[in-house]
Design a protein around this motif. Structure first.
Motif, PDB file in Angstrom:
ATOM      1  N   VAL A  42      -2.858   8.368  -0.149  1.00 41.07           N
ATOM      2  CA  VAL A  42      -2.591   9.791  -0.431  1.00 41.07           C
ATOM      3  C   VAL A  42      -1.657   9.867  -1.650  1.00 41.07           C
ATOM      4  N   PRO A  49       1.322  11.769  -2.921  1.00 44.37           N
ATOM      5  CA  PRO A  49       2.293  12.748  -2.419  1.00 44.37           C
ATOM      6  C   PRO A  49       2.501  13.889  -3.426  1.00 44.37           C
ATOM      7  N   TRP A  87      12.384   6.885  -1.508  1.00 48.56           N
ATOM      8  CA  TRP A  87      11.060   6.415  -1.049  1.00 48.56           C
ATOM      9  C   TRP A  87      11.215   5.083  -0.339  1.00 48.56           C
ATOM     10  N   GLU A 116      -9.103  14.678   6.126  1.00 46.36           N
ATOM     11  CA  GLU A 116      -8.897  13.234   6.081  1.00 46.36           C
ATOM     12  C   GLU A 116     -10.198  12.505   6.449  1.00 46.36           C
ATOM     13  N   ASP A 129      -1.130  15.897   0.969  1.00 48.79           N
ATOM     14  CA  ASP A 129       0.282  15.924   1.371  1.00 48.79           C
ATOM     15  C   ASP A 129       0.805  17.364   1.412  1.00 48.79           C
ATOM     16  N   THR A 130       0.226  18.178   2.282  1.00 53.57           N
ATOM     17  CA  THR A 130       0.644  19.584   2.322  1.00 53.57           C
ATOM     18  C   THR A 130       1.287  19.976   3.660  1.00 53.57           C
ATOM     19  N   THR A 183       3.931  18.856   4.906  1.00 50.92           N
ATOM     20  CA  THR A 183       5.396  18.902   4.766  1.00 50.92           C
ATOM     21  C   THR A 183       5.879  20.331   4.508  1.00 50.92           C
TER      22      THR A 183
END
Ligand code: 164
Ligand code: MG
Length: 344
Positions: free
Chosen positions: A125, A127, A143, A296, A311-312, A314
């Protein structure tokens, strides 16, 4: 497979911060969850789910319009036999089916046929970096897992000022290991001259591509000619009339099923891009975890080695559910009760 019954739920989930879209700052995300009860010759009776979550500022259909159309199509499907491998929702409507509705229906019905045997290997993915430059540096600075091949961030959000974007990109590139690149997304926010000027001011070798760099899509080839910076299509794919043909400089198509359409439409774009040697990035549109899980699965089926734009989650303060949900199983009662039952 027979469609035995259907229900539509609506969720309203708080976001962790006001999400800046084009004109709107979204404080909570609303969407529809379609529940289909099905009877399959091999699997018996089970439940399948799809999500229709038009994104304000990006989707052309409203949530109400999507709900109305979804109700019409599921009514027509009641008691009918469908083939998961070829099901196309357009065959069940006289009107053009909205992309979010097509995604909900075709993924609910078609997903079991697309599930890869290997769902364990991690999907790469890219980010999504959001917030201020300091927020972005904080995230990359702490990270702790393996570095991704690329991070994605938005550019061209200012009032035509290039400097803030140039500084931000330079700072990030300096902070990241040499092996890590950036994917930039201008959302058509620059003129050709601005986009060219921007590229001339950064280390373009570590930019994988710029998504929709210019306000006039037909200027993309000129942008590439003047910069040699590859570009990617996102908004371009959302035009229902769009037919894929490769262009010099086109590096990738960024496919957002909620905005582009169902499995059949996306599949045809992905396969045309593959034939032309163009990368495919499956990307989300701030759907709930249900929609992101579906995306996915699509990414694993269509582009398993490409860092997906997923990556949404979050952005959400609270997820629709945290535990994995097995295919064919009904969602737990506690999850369904969080939503409003809007149609049965
Ligand atoms: O593509 C990704 O990596 C994440 C999703 C993302 O960037 C977007 C989703 C929806 C609307 C926009 O804010 C943006 C985009 O334009 O690509
Ligand atoms: Mg984009």
């Amino acid at each position: 497979m027979e469609i035995v019954g259907s229900k539509i739920y609506q969720y309203d989930l708080p976001l962790a911060w006001p999400l800046p879209l084009k004109a709107t700052k979204l404080k909570s995300r609303q969407g529809l969850v379609l529940e289909l009860k099905v009877n399959d010759a091999d699997q018996g009776v089970g439940y399948l789910y799809g999500e229709a979550a038009p994104l304000p500022d990006f989707s052309l259909e409203s949530l109400d319009a999507a709900r109305q159309q979804l109700e019409e199509i599921v009514s027509a499907l009641a008691g009918q036999e469908v083939d998961p491998e070829s099901f196309s929702c357009q065959e069940w409507s006289d009107q053009p089916v909205y992309p979010s509705v097509a995604f909900a229906l075709e993924s609910a019905i078609g997903l079991p046929a697309l599930r890869a045997d290997d769902m364990e290997t991690a999907l790469p993915v890219a980010p999504l970096l959001t917030g201020s430059t300091a927020d972005m540096l904080k995230r990359t600075g702490s990270w702790s897992s393996c570095w991704p091949s690329a991070f994605k961030l938005k550019v061209a959000r200012g009032d035509g000022e290039l400097k803030p974007d140039v500084y931000r990109v330079r700072q990030l590139l300096e902070a990241l290991p040499e092996s890590v690149c950036l994917r930039l997304d201008a959302n058509r926010g620059w003129s050709l001259e601005q986009a060219v000027e921007f590229v001339h001011q950064i280390d373009s070798d570590r930019i994988t591509y710029i998504e929709e760099p210019v306000d006039t899509a037909s200027d993309c080839p000129a942008f590439y000619q003047q910069t040699r910076m590859p570009f990617a299509w996102d908004e371009t794919l959302q035009n229902p009339e769009f037919e894929f043909s490769p262009q010099t400089g086109l590096a990738a198509i960024v496919v957002k099923p909620t905005l582009v359409g169902g499995i059949r439409r996306c599949e045809s774009l992905v396969s045309a891009a593959r034939d032309a040697g163009i990368h495919t990035v499956i990307s989300s549109t701030f759907e709930s975890v249900l929609g992101v899980n579906t995306l996915e699965t699509l990414a694993r089926a269509w582009a398993p080695r490409e860092a997906a734009g997923l990556d949404t989650l979050t952005a959400f303060k609270q997820q629709l559910f945290d535990q994995p949900v097995a295919l064919w199983q009904r969602l737990p009662g506690a999850v369904l009760q969080q939503m409003e039952l809007v149609w049965r």
